[in-house]
Scaffold this motif. Sequence first.
Motif, PDB file in Angstrom:
ATOM      1  N   HIS A  34      50.778  16.987  54.739  1.00 42.34           N
ATOM      2  CA  HIS A  34      50.797  16.135  53.554  1.00 42.34           C
ATOM      3  C   HIS A  34      51.580  16.869  52.478  1.00 42.34           C
ATOM      4  CE1 HIS A  34      47.434  14.367  55.732  1.00 42.34           C
ATOM      5  NE2 HIS A  34      47.613  13.282  55.006  1.00 42.34           N
ATOM      6  N   LYS A  36      53.039  18.077  48.943  1.00 45.94           N
ATOM      7  CA  LYS A  36      52.398  18.344  47.657  1.00 45.94           C
ATOM      8  C   LYS A  36      53.432  18.119  46.569  1.00 45.94           C
ATOM      9  CE  LYS A  36      49.329  21.729  49.716  1.00 45.94           C
ATOM     10  NZ  LYS A  36      49.378  21.085  50.993  1.00 45.94           N
ATOM     11  N   GLY A  37      53.263  17.033  45.832  1.00 46.11           N
ATOM     12  CA  GLY A  37      54.207  16.697  44.774  1.00 46.11           C
ATOM     13  C   GLY A  37      54.041  17.601  43.567  1.00 46.11           C
ATOM     14  N   MET A  40      51.089  16.516  41.279  1.00 48.38           N
ATOM     15  CA  MET A  40      49.829  16.159  41.923  1.00 48.38           C
ATOM     16  C   MET A  40      48.705  17.140  41.630  1.00 48.38           C
ATOM     17  SD  MET A  40      51.263  14.700  45.469  1.00 48.38           S
ATOM     18  CE  MET A  40      49.673  14.068  45.970  1.00 48.38           C
ATOM     19  N   SER A  45      48.489  14.422  49.200  1.00 48.31           N
ATOM     20  CA  SER A  45      49.185  13.150  49.081  1.00 48.31           C
ATOM     21  C   SER A  45      48.596  12.117  50.042  1.00 48.31           C
ATOM     22  CB  SER A  45      50.669  13.357  49.364  1.00 48.31           C
ATOM     23  OG  SER A  45      50.831  13.852  50.667  1.00 48.31           O
ATOM     24  N   GLU A  49      52.823   9.918  52.831  1.00 53.96           N
ATOM     25  CA  GLU A  49      53.664  10.978  52.286  1.00 53.96           C
ATOM     26  C   GLU A  49      53.440  12.241  53.109  1.00 53.96           C
ATOM     27  OE1 GLU A  49      53.991   9.869  47.642  1.00 53.96           O
ATOM     28  OE2 GLU A  49      52.012  10.560  48.317  1.00 53.96           O
TER      29      GLU A  49
END
Length: 95
Positions: A34, A36-37, A40, A45, A49
């Motif tokens: 997943h 990691k923006g 965030m 996510s 995503e």
Amino acid sequence: MTKKEKEHLKKVAEIGCVACRILGYYNTPDKIHHIKGKNMMGKKSSHFETIPLCPYHHMTSNESYHHSPKSFTEKFGTQEYLLEYTREILKWHRK
């Protein structure tokens, strides 16, 4: 997890590790990562995503994302880039 999320994750897992693909190796076993923006704040996510990474590129080596996100990004690109790359592969696989 919804049926749609499960189906999506199955399709992502079927394409193999995107880092290995960049290196010219196809169909390597993978784990779902997943992304990691930046905004965030440590939250995982959504299941949409995600990118496929083999254990070596995910967690178990000095080249893995979890060992050194900076080195991994320098070699393979940002998570956002790899997410777009994954989505392009999925489009191609649907044809």
